[in-house]
Design a protein around this motif. Structure first.
Motif, mmCIF file in Angstrom:
data_model
loop_
_atom_site.group_PDB
_atom_site.id
_atom_site.type_symbol
_atom_site.label_atom_id
_atom_site.label_comp_id
_atom_site.label_asym_id
_atom_site.label_seq_id
_atom_site.Cartn_x
_atom_site.Cartn_y
_atom_site.Cartn_z
ATOM 1 N N SER A 141 35.044 36.130 22.375
ATOM 2 C CA SER A 141 36.277 36.792 21.945
ATOM 3 C C SER A 141 37.506 36.005 22.395
ATOM 4 C CB SER A 141 36.332 38.216 22.515
ATOM 5 O OG SER A 141 35.332 39.030 21.940
ATOM 6 N N SER A 148 39.897 42.172 19.788
ATOM 7 C CA SER A 148 39.451 43.461 19.259
ATOM 8 C C SER A 148 37.934 43.535 19.183
ATOM 9 C CB SER A 148 40.048 43.703 17.878
ATOM 10 O OG SER A 148 39.631 42.709 16.953
ATOM 11 N N VAL A 151 36.665 44.711 22.475
ATOM 12 C CA VAL A 151 36.918 46.148 22.630
ATOM 13 C C VAL A 151 35.868 46.942 21.854
ATOM 14 C CG1 VAL A 151 38.535 48.026 22.167
ATOM 15 C CG2 VAL A 151 39.383 45.833 23.016
ATOM 16 N N ARG A 152 35.574 46.495 20.629
ATOM 17 C CA ARG A 152 34.520 47.152 19.837
ATOM 18 C C ARG A 152 33.188 47.100 20.559
ATOM 19 N NH1 ARG A 152 36.301 44.113 15.435
ATOM 20 N NH2 ARG A 152 34.362 42.898 15.592
ATOM 21 N N VAL A 155 33.154 49.760 23.247
ATOM 22 C CA VAL A 155 33.031 51.083 22.635
ATOM 23 C C VAL A 155 31.615 51.274 22.090
ATOM 24 C CG1 VAL A 155 33.836 52.577 20.760
ATOM 25 C CG2 VAL A 155 35.477 51.208 22.063
ATOM 26 N N TRP A 192 30.342 44.358 18.800
ATOM 27 C CA TRP A 192 31.072 43.093 18.668
ATOM 28 C C TRP A 192 31.028 42.595 17.227
ATOM 29 C CZ3 TRP A 192 31.211 38.073 17.232
ATOM 30 C CH2 TRP A 192 32.163 37.250 17.827
#
Length: 262
Positions: A141, A148, A151-152, A155, A192
């Motif tokens: 990343s 982002s 972050v995905r 989550v 990801w």
């Protein structure tokens, strides 16, 4: 073409190491010592007899010293890992994320074989996969300039772990705690890759599990109380989602009158 060949060779070599992992980790043995030896006569395997795939062919599947049969699983795992590595390269492409997904492919082979053999997903493989995935995906990343995606991933790990934990808590006999721990790792990779991969990979695991279980139940080879390993279904679904998630999502959105970019 040269890169494909290089990745294939690396995959075959990793497959040779995975054979050791699959044999020793469930037994609580070290994967680095002692050196590999023939289980029949105990003689240490010579370096020239330890070349992946090729040595097994030249020895005709027999120990050089005692003639004991060497399982055909060894070259199959080696060759299969090589092919899987090439498949991952073709799907992921030459990118910063490639090392992360090659690592996923490697642990997928080891965990699937171990789960099929001993019905267990060892913490010795699953738990270290969390920091390894976080480092590799985090680096991908950062170097790729896509924060982002990381972050995905976080989550996705939390969501899939929570889903499996609830299923395990509600019905402990339905799946093992090892499946819950593995779900978090797979959530990192699927998240990801994208929201669609996370959704498809999470759902597809139960489809694959059902397709595996149904024939066993119908043929009488398994009963309602028979423990059928679910880890391989999770791993197959996660890897398959990297390929099928995007087209499936596009198909579904078009079916309900939406577009993928809406």
């Amino acid at each position: 073409m040269l890169l494909v060949l290089l990745v294939a060779v690396v995959g075959v070599a990793v497959g040779s190491f995975l054979n050791v992992v699959v044999h020793r980790v469930p037994r609580g043995e070290s994967i680095v010592a002692p050196p590999s030896a023939c289980p029949g006569c105990g003689h240490a395997i010579r370096p020239r007899d330890n070349v992946p795939v090729l040595s097994w062919i030249l020895l005709r599947g027999r120990c050089r010293d005692c003639g004991a049969r060497i399982s055909g699983r060894y070259p199959l795992v080696e060759a299969g890992t090589g092919l899987l590595f090439v498949a991952v390269l073709l799907v992921v492409g030459v990118s910063w994320a490639l090392p992360a997904y090659l690592y996923l492919a490697a642990i997928a082979v080891a965990l699937a074989l171990i789960d099929l053999e001993v019905h267990r997903l060892p913490d010795a493989i699953v738990l270290p996969s969390y920091p390894v995935a976080l480092v590799l995906l985090g680096a991908a990343s950062a170097l790729g300039g896509d924060g982002s995606a990381f972050v995905r991933a976080l989550v996705g790990a939390a969501a899939l772990f929570a889903l499996y934990f609830v299923l395990w808590f509600v019905r402990p006999g339905g799946m093992g705690l090892g499946d819950v721990k593995l779900a978090g790792v797979l959530g990192l990779y699927l998240g990801w890759w994208g929201w669609d991969a996370l959704a498809v990979g999470g759902f597809l695991a139960f489809v694959v599990g059902g397709l595996v279980s149904l024939p066993l139940l119908l043929s009488g080879r398994a009963g309602r109380r028979t423990a059928i390993p679910f880890g391989p279904s999770m791993l197959v679904a996660a890897l398959a989602a990297l390929v099928v998630a995007a087209p499936l999502s596009s198909w579904y959105l078009s079916l309900v009158g939406l577009s993928a970019t809406a």
